[in-house]
Design a protein around this motif. Structure first.
Motif, PDB file in Angstrom:
ATOM      1  N   ARG A   5       0.835  -1.205   0.000  1.00 13.92           N
ATOM      2  CA  ARG A   5       0.000   0.000   0.000  1.00 13.92           C
ATOM      3  C   ARG A   5       0.871   1.257   0.000  1.00 13.92           C
ATOM      4  N   ALA A   6       1.942   1.246   0.792  1.00 18.20           N
ATOM      5  CA  ALA A   6       2.839   2.400   0.840  1.00 18.20           C
ATOM      6  C   ALA A   6       3.495   2.642  -0.513  1.00 18.20           C
ATOM      7  N   ASP A   7       3.726   1.564  -1.267  1.00 18.40           N
ATOM      8  CA  ASP A   7       4.305   1.683  -2.603  1.00 18.40           C
ATOM      9  C   ASP A   7       3.252   1.964  -3.667  1.00 18.40           C
ATOM     10  N   GLN A   8       2.020   2.172  -3.230  1.00 18.80           N
ATOM     11  CA  GLN A   8       0.906   2.529  -4.109  1.00 18.80           C
ATOM     12  C   GLN A   8       0.627   1.454  -5.161  1.00 18.80           C
ATOM     13  N   VAL A   9       0.820   0.199  -4.775  1.00 18.84           N
ATOM     14  CA  VAL A   9       0.449  -0.911  -5.643  1.00 18.84           C
ATOM     15  C   VAL A   9      -1.066  -1.077  -5.576  1.00 18.84           C
ATOM     16  N   ARG A  10      -1.705  -1.139  -6.710  1.00 17.95           N
ATOM     17  CA  ARG A  10      -3.168  -1.191  -6.746  1.00 17.95           C
ATOM     18  C   ARG A  10      -3.731  -2.595  -6.878  1.00 17.95           C
ATOM     19  N   ALA A  11      -2.937  -3.511  -7.399  1.00 16.99           N
ATOM     20  CA  ALA A  11      -3.432  -4.876  -7.576  1.00 16.99           C
ATOM     21  C   ALA A  11      -2.302  -5.862  -7.324  1.00 16.99           C
ATOM     22  N   ALA A  12      -2.466  -6.681  -6.288  1.00 18.41           N
ATOM     23  CA  ALA A  12      -1.444  -7.671  -5.951  1.00 18.41           C
ATOM     24  C   ALA A  12      -2.081  -8.808  -5.178  1.00 18.41           C
ATOM     25  N   LEU A  13      -1.465  -9.963  -5.282  1.00 15.53           N
ATOM     26  CA  LEU A  13      -1.881 -11.137  -4.528  1.00 15.53           C
ATOM     27  C   LEU A  13      -0.644 -11.702  -3.851  1.00 15.53           C
ATOM     28  N   LEU A  14      -0.693 -11.756  -2.527  1.00 13.28           N
ATOM     29  CA  LEU A  14       0.433 -12.262  -1.747  1.00 13.28           C
ATOM     30  C   LEU A  14      -0.006 -13.489  -0.975  1.00 13.28           C
ATOM     31  N   SER A  15       0.718 -14.597  -1.131  1.00 13.99           N
ATOM     32  CA  SER A  15       0.375 -15.816  -0.410  1.00 13.99           C
ATOM     33  C   SER A  15       1.557 -16.275   0.422  1.00 13.99           C
ATOM     34  N   ALA A  16       1.245 -16.774   1.615  1.00 12.18           N
ATOM     35  CA  ALA A  16       2.249 -17.346   2.511  1.00 12.18           C
ATOM     36  C   ALA A  16       2.144 -18.857   2.406  1.00 12.18           C
ATOM     37  N   GLY A  17       2.814 -19.421   1.410  1.00 16.63           N
ATOM     38  CA  GLY A  17       2.693 -20.843   1.178  1.00 16.63           C
ATOM     39  C   GLY A  17       1.256 -21.196   0.879  1.00 16.63           C
ATOM     40  N   SER A  18       0.771 -22.229   1.546  1.00 18.63           N
ATOM     41  CA  SER A  18      -0.579 -22.717   1.279  1.00 18.63           C
ATOM     42  C   SER A  18      -1.560 -22.366   2.381  1.00 18.63           C
ATOM     43  N   SER A  19      -1.162 -21.473   3.297  1.00 14.68           N
ATOM     44  CA  SER A  19      -2.030 -21.237   4.446  1.00 14.68           C
ATOM     45  C   SER A  19      -2.831 -19.949   4.361  1.00 14.68           C
ATOM     46  N   THR A  20      -2.182 -18.840   3.991  1.00  9.14           N
ATOM     47  CA  THR A  20      -2.850 -17.539   4.043  1.00  9.14           C
ATOM     48  C   THR A  20      -2.476 -16.724   2.817  1.00  9.14           C
ATOM     49  N   LEU A  21      -3.457 -16.019   2.263  1.00  8.47           N
ATOM     50  CA  LEU A  21      -3.178 -15.084   1.181  1.00  8.47           C
ATOM     51  C   LEU A  21      -3.954 -13.795   1.406  1.00  8.47           C
ATOM     52  N   PHE A  22      -3.503 -12.744   0.746  1.00 11.29           N
ATOM     53  CA  PHE A  22      -4.213 -11.466   0.776  1.00 11.29           C
ATOM     54  C   PHE A  22      -4.344 -10.967  -0.651  1.00 11.29           C
ATOM     55  N   ALA A  23      -5.572 -10.585  -1.016  1.00 11.88           N
ATOM     56  CA  ALA A  23      -5.862 -10.045  -2.342  1.00 11.88           C
ATOM     57  C   ALA A  23      -6.005  -8.534  -2.222  1.00 11.88           C
ATOM     58  N   LEU A  24      -5.041  -7.803  -2.766  1.00 13.98           N
ATOM     59  CA  LEU A  24      -5.055  -6.345  -2.714  1.00 13.98           C
ATOM     60  C   LEU A  24      -5.638  -5.805  -4.012  1.00 13.98           C
ATOM     61  N   GLY A  25      -6.664  -4.978  -3.894  1.00 10.03           N
ATOM     62  CA  GLY A  25      -7.276  -4.406  -5.080  1.00 10.03           C
ATOM     63  C   GLY A  25      -7.832  -5.470  -5.998  1.00 10.03           C
ATOM     64  N   ALA A  26      -7.741  -5.218  -7.310  1.00  9.93           N
ATOM     65  CA  ALA A  26      -8.271  -6.162  -8.303  1.00  9.93           C
ATOM     66  C   ALA A  26      -7.467  -6.043  -9.585  1.00  9.93           C
ATOM     67  N   PRO A  27      -7.319  -7.157 -10.309  1.00 10.63           N
ATOM     68  CA  PRO A  27      -6.679  -7.081 -11.629  1.00 10.63           C
ATOM     69  C   PRO A  27      -7.459  -6.143 -12.546  1.00 10.63           C
ATOM     70  N   PRO A  28      -6.832  -5.653 -13.597  1.00 10.45           N
ATOM     71  CA  PRO A  28      -7.521  -4.733 -14.506  1.00 10.45           C
ATOM     72  C   PRO A  28      -8.836  -5.304 -15.030  1.00 10.45           C
ATOM     73  N   HIS A  29      -9.875  -4.486 -14.942  1.00 14.20           N
ATOM     74  CA  HIS A  29     -11.205  -4.820 -15.461  1.00 14.20           C
ATOM     75  C   HIS A  29     -11.825  -6.027 -14.759  1.00 14.20           C
ATOM     76  N   ARG A  30     -11.435  -6.272 -13.515  1.00 11.83           N
ATOM     77  CA  ARG A  30     -12.001  -7.367 -12.735  1.00 11.83           C
ATOM     78  C   ARG A  30     -12.537  -6.827 -11.413  1.00 11.83           C
ATOM     79  N   ARG A  31     -13.491  -7.537 -10.840  1.00 13.16           N
ATOM     80  CA  ARG A  31     -14.036  -7.131  -9.541  1.00 13.16           C
ATOM     81  C   ARG A  31     -13.097  -7.503  -8.403  1.00 13.16           C
ATOM     82  N   GLY A  32     -12.243  -8.467  -8.644  1.00 11.32           N
ATOM     83  CA  GLY A  32     -11.321  -8.919  -7.612  1.00 11.32           C
ATOM     84  C   GLY A  32     -10.506 -10.086  -8.122  1.00 11.32           C
ATOM     85  N   TRP A  33      -9.765 -10.701  -7.226  1.00  3.05           N
ATOM     86  CA  TRP A  33      -8.955 -11.870  -7.550  1.00  3.05           C
ATOM     87  C   TRP A  33      -9.798 -13.129  -7.342  1.00  3.05           C
ATOM     88  N   ARG A  34      -9.835 -13.975  -8.364  1.00  3.87           N
ATOM     89  CA  ARG A  34     -10.580 -15.226  -8.248  1.00  3.87           C
ATOM     90  C   ARG A  34      -9.673 -16.294  -7.631  1.00  3.87           C
TER      91      ARG A  34
END
Length: 342
Positions: free
Chosen positions: A183-212
């Motif tokens: 967020r501080a780097d002003q990234v608008r769309a990103a998906l970060l996963s910690a292995g197979s346990s936890t992920l966070f979907a930031l924003g949405a890919p272009p022209h999408r409502r979110g990360w599927r």
């Protein structure tokens, strides 16, 4: 160990106008963190990924119970002798952990590390500890044995042998810290996963409502249990089917019930969605330990933004229960999903 969480990219989604999708991986916290982000510049994407993974490494150094130099290891060594002053970030981690322990009546507990060792899960050598060993572990386990003075950042253990273990919440805490960097780097769309346990979907890919995101079904069937669309949300899953042992025909899951000192029975897999990765990580363990009806009371009372998908087994056929779950559940994996009401 949690079920594998997969992002699904539609054809053409990986490139839109000047935005391209870049993916980076980094080993940390005994797993592999994976970052996918949209950027107009490859060098900038690489720079951001480096900052994100540096933050993950920093949090690992704070929370690791394998590194003697970590702040958590220092507390494990010294907090039983006298109250110990810790730094603000560690106190925040401990306060959040204590909160989920309190509201779940101890279903979540960061003092279960010795239980994992006693049952043989650290070395992947299944072992059922004798009653005398469990009696001793009861004196060394329990979140109430960790006293916190948040105002003065003081930590004290009230019983010898208590050890903190971040396994049920640490990856979520690291993901939240890394998302703040994005967020501080002003990234608008990103998906970060910690292995197979936890992920966070930031924003949405272009022209999408979110990360599927695909939530696979439990092994051995696997496949797709459900598919959800996430935007500025985290999803955490706890899964028994990938890490367990069988002794005398009985299957023992690696997820502990801190109140019984024994592995959880009857649950196969749990997924929880919440705006905080720290919360979703802890709550996936809460929902795994508690009965579904008890989970609903906890979520409704203390995590009103959360939703959950719970897979249980009683006999040969798994059953599914959902609470505010927003997507269909594939009935190939379980009977028709039963909605849980508060």
């Amino acid at each position: 160990m949690a079920t594998v969480l997969l992002a699904v990219l539609a054809p053409g989604q990986a490139q839109c106008a000047s935005q391209r999708l870049y993916t980076f991986e980094h080993p940390a916290m005994a797993t592999v963190f994976r970052l996918s982000l949209y950027s107009a510049d490859a060098a900038r994407a690489a720079e951001v990924s480096s900052e994100v993974f540096d933050e993950v490494d920093r949090v690992e150094q704070l929370l690791s119970n394998y590194r003697e130099s970590s702040e958590l290891s220092r507390l494990n060594q010294e907090a039983v002798k006298a109250p110990v002053t810790t730094d603000p970030e560690m106190m925040d981690f401990l306060v959040q952990s204590a909160h989920w322990s309190e509201v779940s009546d101890g279903a979540f507990d960061i003092t279960v590390g010795k239980l994992m060792k006693a049952w043989g899960f650290y070395r992947h050598q299944g072992h059922v500890p004798p009653a005398a060993e469990l009696d001793q572990l009861r004196t060394e386990t329990g979140w109430r044995k960790v006293q916190l003075d948040a105002a003065r950042r003081m930590v004290r253990f009230t019983a010898p042998g208590v050890e903190l273990d971040p396994g049920g919440i640490g990856k979520g805490f690291a993901v939240d810290a890394a998302v703040r960097v994005l967020r501080a780097d002003q990234v608008r769309a990103a998906l970060l996963s910690a292995g197979s346990s936890t992920l966070f979907a930031l924003g949405a890919p272009p022209h999408r409502r979110g990360w599927r995101i695909v939530v696979p079904g439990p092994l051995p069937r696997n496949g797709t249990l459900s598919m959800v669309t996430l935007r500025d949300e985290s999803l955490s899953s706890a899964d028994c089917s990938q890490k367990n042992f069988v002794l005398d025909g009985h299957l023992y899951c690696h997820i502990m019930n801190p109140r019984t000192l024994r592995p959880v029975e009857g649950r196969i897999q749990v997924s929880v969605i919440h705006p905080s990765a720290t919360a979703s990580d802890a709550l996936s363990n809460v929902a795994f330990v508690l009965a579904p009806e008890q989970t609903v009371r906890t979520l409704a009372g203390y995590a009103p933004q959360a939703s959950a998908l719970i897979v249980s087994v009683d006999g040969s056929r798994p059953s599914c229960a959902v609470f505010r779950w927003r997507a269909p559940v594939d009935h190939a994996h379980c009977e028709q999903a039963m909605p849980l009401m508060h």
